[in-house]
Design a protein around this motif. Structure first.
Motif, short mmCIF file in Angstrom:
data_model
loop_
_atom_site.label_atom_id
_atom_site.label_comp_id
_atom_site.label_asym_id
_atom_site.label_seq_id
_atom_site.Cartn_x
_atom_site.Cartn_y
_atom_site.Cartn_z
N PRO A 15 27.42 93.27 60.46
CA PRO A 15 28.24 93.79 61.56
C PRO A 15 27.89 93.04 62.85
O PRO A 15 26.90 92.31 62.90
CB PRO A 15 27.79 95.26 61.65
N GLY A 16 28.68 93.20 63.85
CA GLY A 16 28.38 92.64 65.16
C GLY A 16 28.75 91.17 65.27
O GLY A 16 29.28 90.57 64.35
N ASP A 17 28.45 90.64 66.46
CA ASP A 17 28.85 89.27 66.78
C ASP A 17 27.70 88.27 66.74
O ASP A 17 27.91 87.08 66.95
CB ASP A 17 29.50 89.21 68.17
N SER A 18 26.48 88.76 66.51
CA SER A 18 25.34 87.83 66.42
C SER A 18 24.29 88.39 65.48
O SER A 18 24.24 89.59 65.23
CB SER A 18 24.74 87.56 67.81
N CYS A 19 23.46 87.48 64.99
CA CYS A 19 22.46 87.85 64.01
C CYS A 19 21.34 86.80 64.07
O CYS A 19 21.62 85.61 63.98
CB CYS A 19 23.10 87.86 62.63
N ALA A 60 31.79 81.83 56.13
CA ALA A 60 31.62 83.26 56.35
C ALA A 60 32.08 83.67 57.74
O ALA A 60 32.07 84.85 58.08
CB ALA A 60 30.16 83.66 56.14
N GLY A 61 32.47 82.69 58.56
CA GLY A 61 32.96 82.99 59.91
C GLY A 61 31.88 82.99 60.97
O GLY A 61 32.02 83.63 62.01
N TRP A 62 30.80 82.26 60.74
CA TRP A 62 29.68 82.22 61.68
C TRP A 62 29.35 80.77 62.05
O TRP A 62 29.64 79.85 61.29
CB TRP A 62 28.43 82.86 61.07
N ASN A 63 28.70 80.59 63.19
CA ASN A 63 28.12 79.32 63.62
C ASN A 63 26.66 79.55 63.94
O ASN A 63 26.24 80.69 64.17
CB ASN A 63 28.81 78.78 64.87
N THR A 64 25.90 78.49 63.98
CA THR A 64 24.50 78.60 64.40
C THR A 64 24.39 78.12 65.84
O THR A 64 25.14 77.25 66.28
CB THR A 64 23.58 77.74 63.53
N GLU A 65 23.47 78.72 66.55
CA GLU A 65 23.16 78.31 67.91
C GLU A 65 21.65 78.43 68.10
O GLU A 65 21.01 79.31 67.56
CB GLU A 65 23.86 79.21 68.93
N ARG A 66 21.13 77.52 68.86
CA ARG A 66 19.72 77.55 69.25
C ARG A 66 18.73 77.78 68.10
O ARG A 66 17.98 78.77 68.09
CB ARG A 66 19.50 78.62 70.31
N PRO A 67 18.67 76.88 67.14
CA PRO A 67 17.60 77.02 66.14
C PRO A 67 16.26 76.82 66.83
O PRO A 67 16.10 75.88 67.61
CB PRO A 67 17.90 75.91 65.14
N ASN A 68 15.34 77.71 66.61
CA ASN A 68 14.02 77.63 67.23
C ASN A 68 13.03 77.21 66.15
O ASN A 68 12.58 78.03 65.34
CB ASN A 68 13.64 78.98 67.84
N LEU A 69 12.71 75.92 66.13
CA LEU A 69 11.83 75.39 65.09
C LEU A 69 10.39 75.88 65.27
O LEU A 69 9.69 76.09 64.29
CB LEU A 69 11.88 73.86 65.09
N ALA A 70 9.97 76.07 66.51
CA ALA A 70 8.60 76.53 66.77
C ALA A 70 8.38 77.94 66.22
O ALA A 70 7.38 78.22 65.57
CB ALA A 70 8.29 76.48 68.26
N GLU A 71 9.34 78.83 66.50
CA GLU A 71 9.22 80.22 66.03
C GLU A 71 9.91 80.44 64.69
O GLU A 71 9.91 81.55 64.17
CB GLU A 71 9.77 81.17 67.09
N SER A 81 36.17 87.48 66.18
CA SER A 81 36.05 88.93 66.12
C SER A 81 36.95 89.51 67.20
O SER A 81 37.59 88.78 67.94
CB SER A 81 34.59 89.36 66.34
N GLU A 82 36.95 90.82 67.31
CA GLU A 82 37.78 91.46 68.32
C GLU A 82 37.38 90.99 69.71
O GLU A 82 38.19 90.73 70.56
CB GLU A 82 37.67 92.99 68.23
#
Length: 170
Positions: A15-19, A60-71, A81-82
């Motif tokens: 659900p929601g717009d981010s994960c 699936a209708g998603w994109n990635t943003e800001r991969p944090n390799l350190a964490e 989405s709406e």
């Protein structure tokens, strides 16, 4: 089943717009280890449709943003989405709808049972089935790679000989 299909299914049900998912979470979802490049290179997490891993979240209708390799985590954001982000408003204003008529009642009943077993709605299950069906198959990707490969003419030079030649010229 392709390696990243479980990630696609997981994201379809979110659900929601981010994960935000940790690399360990993703490994548990796909049931395999991520390649070392996923932990070393932010480009691996790019939204490039020519990469199998990216196809899983894009389809699936998603994109990635800001991969944090350190964490070791990555933010996934929903494409449509709406409450569309300004970045995507011009791309798509509403979701598409499809009407399928004259389905056999037994087929509908089976689809409902299938959705119930997965703990989701019939609409979500149908959306998952259609999304998976629209995803390019391995065979199609191989044909495209072969087409691109044909465009490179002549033999490729050996990088070792090029480096040796450059070193010897100094």
């Amino acid at each position: 089943m392709r390696k990243y299909d479980p990630l696609k299914r997981y994201l379809l049900d979110q659900p929601g717009d981010s994960c935000i998912l940790t690399f360990s979470d993703i490994e548990k979802i796909i049931g395999a280890s991520l390649p070392s490049s996923a932990r070393k290179r932010a480009q691996w997490w790019g939204n490039d449709k020519t990469h199998v891993q990216a196809l899983s979240w894009i389809m699936a209708g998603w994109n990635t943003e800001r991969p944090n390799l350190a964490e070791q985590h990555v933010l996934f954001t929903r494409l449509f989405s709406e409450g569309l982000s300004p970045k995507w408003r011009s791309v798509r204003k509403t979701s598409s709808q499809v009407i399928v008529r004259d389905l056999d009642p037994e087929t509908v009943a089976e689809l409902k049972r299938r959705a119930k077993r997965k703990g989701c709605s019939l609409q979500r299950e149908l959306k998952n089935i259609l999304t998976n069906a629209a995803c390019p198959q391995r065979r199609e990707l191989i044909v495209e790679a072969d087409r691109i490969r044909v465009m490179t003419t002549g033999p490729l030079e050996d990088s070792v000989s090029i480096l040796r030649e450059d070193r010897d010229s100094r």
